[in-house]
Design an enzyme around this catalytic site. Sequence first.
Site, PDB file in Angstrom:
ATOM      1  N   GLY A   1       4.920  -1.268   2.580  1.00 26.75           N
ATOM      2  CA  GLY A   1       4.162  -0.059   2.313  1.00 26.75           C
ATOM      3  C   GLY A   1       5.022   1.187   2.224  1.00 26.75           C
TER       4      GLY A   1
ATOM      5  N   HIS B   1       0.819  -1.213   0.000  1.00 27.03           N
ATOM      6  CA  HIS B   1       0.000   0.000   0.000  1.00 27.03           C
ATOM      7  C   HIS B   1       0.856   1.267   0.000  1.00 27.03           C
ATOM      8  CE1 HIS B   1       0.813   0.719   4.310  1.00 27.03           C
ATOM      9  NE2 HIS B   1       0.715  -0.597   4.438  1.00 27.03           N
ATOM     10  N   ASP B   2       0.385   2.249  -0.726  1.00 25.74           N
ATOM     11  CA  ASP B   2       0.996   3.582  -0.777  1.00 25.74           C
ATOM     12  C   ASP B   2       2.366   3.612  -1.440  1.00 25.74           C
ATOM     13  OD1 ASP B   2      -1.094   5.073   0.868  1.00 25.74           O
ATOM     14  OD2 ASP B   2      -0.479   3.544   2.314  1.00 25.74           O
TER      15      ASP B   2
END
Length: 262
Positions: A139, A121-122
């Site tokens: 992440g 994520h991100d």
Amino acid sequence: MSKIHPTAIIEPGAQLDESVEVGAYAIVGAHVAIGARTTIGSHSVIEGHTTIGEDNRIGHYASVGGRPQDMKYKDEPTRLEIGNRNTIREFTTIHTGTVQDQGVTVIGDDCWIMAYVHVGHDCRLGSNVIMSSNAQLAGHVFVDDFAIVGGMSGVHQFVRIGAHSMLGGASALVQDVPPFVIAAGNKAEPHGINVEGLRRRGFSAEAISALRAAYRVVYKSGLSLEEAKVQLRELGVAGGDGDAPVTAFSDFIAASQRGIIR
């Protein structure tokens, strides 16, 4: 003839260009938009608030746009954005962002993402990035343009990998890799400038020589990092073809939040 296999599931609300091909037993979620001439392999799942551009090739059994592996995630409508002409091979997993960051995971254009890669994520991948099989990004990792991440490597969250750099296979990376640098090992350490890669991309001999000099200042001179930063700024105004790469090298180091590999 339809380009969507009859066993594929396209949920109501999904937006697919008429030229998109979807393989057998694939699933495309309601909040997905897919651009022209992109192909989705059999058994893949494309979900979440995901936008995919044109001319991408997504292999079999890929999982794209899934929920972040973050215990703070509470079903917020975070996003995944994928550009154009990317190859994403079998069993790759790419997750949407989180509201604790910018809420979006981004992949640029012309990336080559091999089998079993994980993009957490991100994360933000630039363009022309290569990720070899089983490379794993935690992440919030940034991978800049033309960087290469070797197979079976693991990258710690919030690390940044600079443009035109190379991380060797089976490496463990916990700090930033400056642009143009080769890194490898557990924990990853610097191993010089990515000379062959720079030559292939058209960097001049003068630019490569200037980068080698900058590398020596940081890694071979015995100076503290703060002292090295001062010398780097001076190298970046020498008036030659190496100015821009050396300035990029210097600026990256100055902006590093986790610190650079040493």
